[in-house]
Design a protein around this motif. Structure first.
Motif, short mmCIF file in Angstrom:
data_model
loop_
_atom_site.label_atom_id
_atom_site.label_comp_id
_atom_site.label_asym_id
_atom_site.label_seq_id
_atom_site.Cartn_x
_atom_site.Cartn_y
_atom_site.Cartn_z
N ASP A 1 0.83 -1.21 0.00
CA ASP A 1 0.00 0.00 0.00
C ASP A 1 0.86 1.26 0.00
OD1 ASP A 1 -2.33 -1.46 -0.06
OD2 ASP A 1 -2.81 -1.15 2.07
N ASP B 1 -7.87 3.76 -2.88
CA ASP B 1 -8.77 2.96 -2.02
C ASP B 1 -9.12 1.63 -2.66
OD1 ASP B 1 -8.71 4.95 -0.09
OD2 ASP B 1 -10.63 5.83 -0.71
N HIS C 1 -1.16 7.57 -2.91
CA HIS C 1 -2.42 7.63 -2.17
C HIS C 1 -3.28 8.73 -2.79
CE1 HIS C 1 -1.27 5.30 1.66
NE2 HIS C 1 -0.48 4.94 0.68
N ALA D 1 -5.95 -0.62 -2.50
CA ALA D 1 -5.74 -1.12 -1.14
C ALA D 1 -6.77 -2.20 -0.78
CB ALA D 1 -5.80 0.02 -0.14
N ALA D 2 -8.02 -2.04 -1.18
CA ALA D 2 -9.05 -3.04 -0.90
C ALA D 2 -8.73 -4.34 -1.61
CB ALA D 2 -10.42 -2.51 -1.30
N GLU E 1 -6.79 9.41 -5.69
CA GLU E 1 -7.89 8.88 -6.52
C GLU E 1 -7.43 8.71 -7.96
OE1 GLU E 1 -10.25 12.91 -7.76
OE2 GLU E 1 -10.40 12.25 -5.67
#
Length: 131
Positions: free
Chosen positions: A38, A60, A43, A63-64, A45
Motif C-alpha cells: 500500500d 482505495d 495515495h 488497497a481493498a 484517486e
C-alpha cells in the motif's frame, strides 16, 4: 511545449534509487506484505492498477484489492526487467515473470513518480500472455 531533448535518461543515482524501490516492491509482493505494498502506491484517486482480472481506479480500490487477495502461490521468477528513468522524478519499470509451477508468462509495468515523501507507483498494469 516542453523540449525533452535535454531530458536526462537513467541518471545513475536515480536509476539506483528506483531499482532499489522496485526490488523492495517485489519482496513485499511475494511475501504479501500488504502494508508495504500500500505504501508503494500513490495515495490518490488518480492512481490506477490494471490487473489480470480487475481494473482498480484510485488508491482505495487498490488497497481493498490487496487486503482481499489470497496469499498463496506468490513466488515467481522475474526476467527481462527494464527500468528507465526520466530526469530526477519519473521512471517506468517493466518486467516479465513466471509463477512457480506454471509455464505462463506474465508482464508487469509500473510508472513511478517521486513525490516529497519518496517514490510511488502512480500507474501499474499486470497481464498474462495467452499462450
Amino acid at each position: 511545449m516542453t523540449d525533452l531533448t535535454d531530458m536526462r535518461i537513467n541518471l545513475p543515482e536515480v536509476l539506483a534509487a528506483v531499482t532499489a524501490e522496485f526490488d523492495r516492491y517485489e519482496k513485499a509482493l511475494v511475501t504479501n506484505d500488504v502494508d508495504t505494498l500500500d505504501d508503494f502506491f500513490w495515495h490518490s484517486e488518480h492512481a490506477l492498477r490494471y490487473g489480470v482480472g480487475e481494473n482498480l481506479y484510485g488508491f482505495d480500490a487498490i488497497a481493498a484489492f490487496r487486503a482481499g487477495r489470497p496469499a498463496n502461490n506468490l513466488a515467481r521468477e522475474r526476467f527481462n526487467t527494464v527500468i528507465t528513468t526520466f530526469g530526477e522524478n519519473m521512471a517506468v519499470a517493466n518486467t516479465e515473470f513466471r509463477r512457480e509451477g506454471t509455464t505462463k508468462t506474465g508482464r508487469q509495468s509500473q510508472t513511478w513518480c517521486r513525490f516529497a515523501d519518496g517514490w510511488h507507483i502512480v500507474s501499474a498494469h499486470v497481464s498474462l500472455l495467452s499462450s
